[in-house]
Design a protein around this motif. Sequence first.
Motif, PDB file in Angstrom:
ATOM      1  N   ASP A   1     -35.102 -22.915 -15.113  1.00  0.00           N
ATOM      2  CA  ASP A   1     -33.911 -22.768 -14.533  1.00  0.00           C
ATOM      3  C   ASP A   1     -33.638 -24.258 -13.906  1.00  0.00           C
ATOM      4  N   ASP A   2     -32.645 -24.859 -14.375  1.00  0.00           N
ATOM      5  CA  ASP A   2     -32.283 -26.224 -13.758  1.00  0.00           C
ATOM      6  C   ASP A   2     -31.889 -26.385 -12.398  1.00  0.00           C
ATOM      7  N   ARG A   3     -31.769 -25.188 -11.614  1.00  0.00           N
ATOM      8  CA  ARG A   3     -31.248 -25.168 -10.309  1.00  0.00           C
ATOM      9  C   ARG A   3     -32.563 -25.219  -9.640  1.00  0.00           C
ATOM     10  N   ILE A   4     -33.865 -24.739  -9.765  1.00  0.00           N
ATOM     11  CA  ILE A   4     -34.763 -24.917  -9.144  1.00  0.00           C
ATOM     12  C   ILE A   4     -35.514 -26.153  -9.057  1.00  0.00           C
ATOM     13  N   THR A   5     -35.883 -26.776  -7.966  1.00  0.00           N
ATOM     14  CA  THR A   5     -36.275 -28.231  -7.776  1.00  0.00           C
ATOM     15  C   THR A   5     -37.741 -28.169  -7.110  1.00  0.00           C
ATOM     16  N   HIS A   6     -37.876 -27.123  -6.677  1.00  0.00           N
ATOM     17  CA  HIS A   6     -39.245 -26.912  -5.662  1.00  0.00           C
ATOM     18  C   HIS A   6     -39.650 -25.458  -5.455  1.00  0.00           C
ATOM     19  N   MET A   7     -41.051 -25.279  -5.400  1.00  0.00           N
ATOM     20  CA  MET A   7     -41.640 -23.975  -5.271  1.00  0.00           C
ATOM     21  C   MET A   7     -42.291 -23.958  -3.836  1.00  0.00           C
ATOM     22  N   ASP A   8     -42.271 -22.942  -3.136  1.00  0.00           N
ATOM     23  CA  ASP A   8     -43.014 -22.835  -1.767  1.00  0.00           C
ATOM     24  C   ASP A   8     -43.675 -21.540  -1.813  1.00  0.00           C
ATOM     25  N   LEU A   9     -44.831 -21.478  -1.152  1.00  0.00           N
ATOM     26  CA  LEU A   9     -45.412 -20.363  -0.833  1.00  0.00           C
ATOM     27  C   LEU A   9     -46.182 -20.324   0.431  1.00  0.00           C
ATOM     28  N   VAL A  10     -46.514 -19.309   0.997  1.00  0.00           N
ATOM     29  CA  VAL A  10     -47.160 -19.117   2.237  1.00  0.00           C
ATOM     30  C   VAL A  10     -48.400 -18.097   2.046  1.00  0.00           C
ATOM     31  N   THR A  11     -49.597 -18.636   2.461  1.00  0.00           N
ATOM     32  CA  THR A  11     -50.832 -17.764   2.531  1.00  0.00           C
ATOM     33  C   THR A  11     -51.542 -17.896   3.566  1.00  0.00           C
ATOM     34  N   ASN A  12     -52.437 -17.092   3.877  1.00  0.00           N
ATOM     35  CA  ASN A  12     -53.447 -17.051   4.954  1.00  0.00           C
ATOM     36  C   ASN A  12     -54.702 -16.887   4.303  1.00  0.00           C
ATOM     37  N   ASN A  13     -54.786 -16.514   3.084  1.00  0.00           N
ATOM     38  CA  ASN A  13     -55.857 -16.027   2.298  1.00  0.00           C
ATOM     39  C   ASN A  13     -56.440 -17.128   1.517  1.00  0.00           C
ATOM     40  N   PRO A  14     -57.726 -17.694   2.063  1.00  0.00           N
ATOM     41  CA  PRO A  14     -58.545 -18.799   1.462  1.00  0.00           C
ATOM     42  C   PRO A  14     -58.800 -18.800  -0.249  1.00  0.00           C
ATOM     43  N   VAL A  15     -58.788 -17.761  -0.559  1.00  0.00           N
ATOM     44  CA  VAL A  15     -59.186 -17.437  -2.187  1.00  0.00           C
ATOM     45  C   VAL A  15     -58.025 -17.573  -2.639  1.00  0.00           C
ATOM     46  N   ALA A  16     -56.789 -17.107  -2.189  1.00  0.00           N
ATOM     47  CA  ALA A  16     -55.377 -17.548  -2.755  1.00  0.00           C
ATOM     48  C   ALA A  16     -55.166 -18.952  -2.766  1.00  0.00           C
ATOM     49  N   ARG A  17     -55.444 -19.395  -1.687  1.00  0.00           N
ATOM     50  CA  ARG A  17     -55.122 -20.845  -1.514  1.00  0.00           C
ATOM     51  C   ARG A  17     -55.881 -21.600  -2.410  1.00  0.00           C
ATOM     52  N   ARG A  18     -57.031 -21.627  -2.586  1.00  0.00           N
ATOM     53  CA  ARG A  18     -57.572 -22.084  -3.766  1.00  0.00           C
ATOM     54  C   ARG A  18     -57.258 -21.982  -5.143  1.00  0.00           C
ATOM     55  N   LEU A  19     -56.742 -20.789  -5.479  1.00  0.00           N
ATOM     56  CA  LEU A  19     -56.349 -20.461  -6.632  1.00  0.00           C
ATOM     57  C   LEU A  19     -54.981 -21.359  -6.839  1.00  0.00           C
ATOM     58  N   TYR A  20     -53.983 -21.292  -6.015  1.00  0.00           N
ATOM     59  CA  TYR A  20     -52.779 -22.389  -5.986  1.00  0.00           C
ATOM     60  C   TYR A  20     -53.068 -23.705  -5.923  1.00  0.00           C
ATOM     61  N   GLU A  21     -54.031 -24.308  -5.346  1.00  0.00           N
ATOM     62  CA  GLU A  21     -54.545 -25.765  -5.544  1.00  0.00           C
ATOM     63  C   GLU A  21     -54.875 -26.123  -6.762  1.00  0.00           C
ATOM     64  N   ARG A  22     -55.740 -24.869  -7.634  1.00  0.00           N
ATOM     65  CA  ARG A  22     -56.046 -24.995  -8.935  1.00  0.00           C
ATOM     66  C   ARG A  22     -54.965 -25.361  -9.967  1.00  0.00           C
ATOM     67  N   VAL A  23     -53.943 -24.512  -9.437  1.00  0.00           N
ATOM     68  CA  VAL A  23     -52.790 -24.677 -10.665  1.00  0.00           C
ATOM     69  C   VAL A  23     -51.674 -25.817 -10.169  1.00  0.00           C
ATOM     70  N   GLY A  24     -52.005 -26.507  -9.200  1.00  0.00           N
ATOM     71  CA  GLY A  24     -51.307 -27.916  -8.663  1.00  0.00           C
ATOM     72  C   GLY A  24     -50.577 -27.653  -7.384  1.00  0.00           C
ATOM     73  N   PHE A  25     -50.555 -26.842  -6.604  1.00  0.00           N
ATOM     74  CA  PHE A  25     -49.902 -26.815  -5.556  1.00  0.00           C
ATOM     75  C   PHE A  25     -50.781 -27.728  -4.472  1.00  0.00           C
ATOM     76  N   THR A  26     -50.040 -28.341  -3.469  1.00  0.00           N
ATOM     77  CA  THR A  26     -50.719 -29.216  -2.499  1.00  0.00           C
ATOM     78  C   THR A  26     -50.293 -28.751  -1.088  1.00  0.00           C
ATOM     79  N   LEU A  27     -51.170 -28.581  -0.147  1.00  0.00           N
ATOM     80  CA  LEU A  27     -50.914 -28.420   1.308  1.00  0.00           C
ATOM     81  C   LEU A  27     -49.965 -29.412   1.863  1.00  0.00           C
ATOM     82  N   VAL A  28     -48.654 -29.017   2.233  1.00  0.00           N
ATOM     83  CA  VAL A  28     -47.774 -29.556   2.853  1.00  0.00           C
ATOM     84  C   VAL A  28     -47.761 -29.603   4.400  1.00  0.00           C
TER      85      VAL A  28
END
Length: 76
Positions: free
Chosen positions: A37-64
């Motif tokens: 969808d061309d209207r989407i310019t960024h994706m945010d997520l919130v997690t306090n789960n360290p396992v989930a955080r590692r998954l998100y980092e593996r697919v390209g997310f960075t901690l902001v």
Amino acid sequence: PEHDDAQIEYVAVHENARGKGVGGRLVAAALHLAFADDRITHMDLVTNNPVARRLYERVGFTLVQDMSSYRAEVSG
């Protein structure tokens, strides 16, 4: 969408499928669908789960921003 962002709120993988790349493929598919969808310019997520955080980092997310939340106990 009303705004230019999308969110991933929760990703769950059955315990028998964990560690097999299923979670990464689910997140990658969600990203592909959202950014189609061309209207989407960024994706945010919130997690306090360290396992989930590692998954998100593996697919390209960075901690902001690292955030903490606190809950006050109310006695009554």
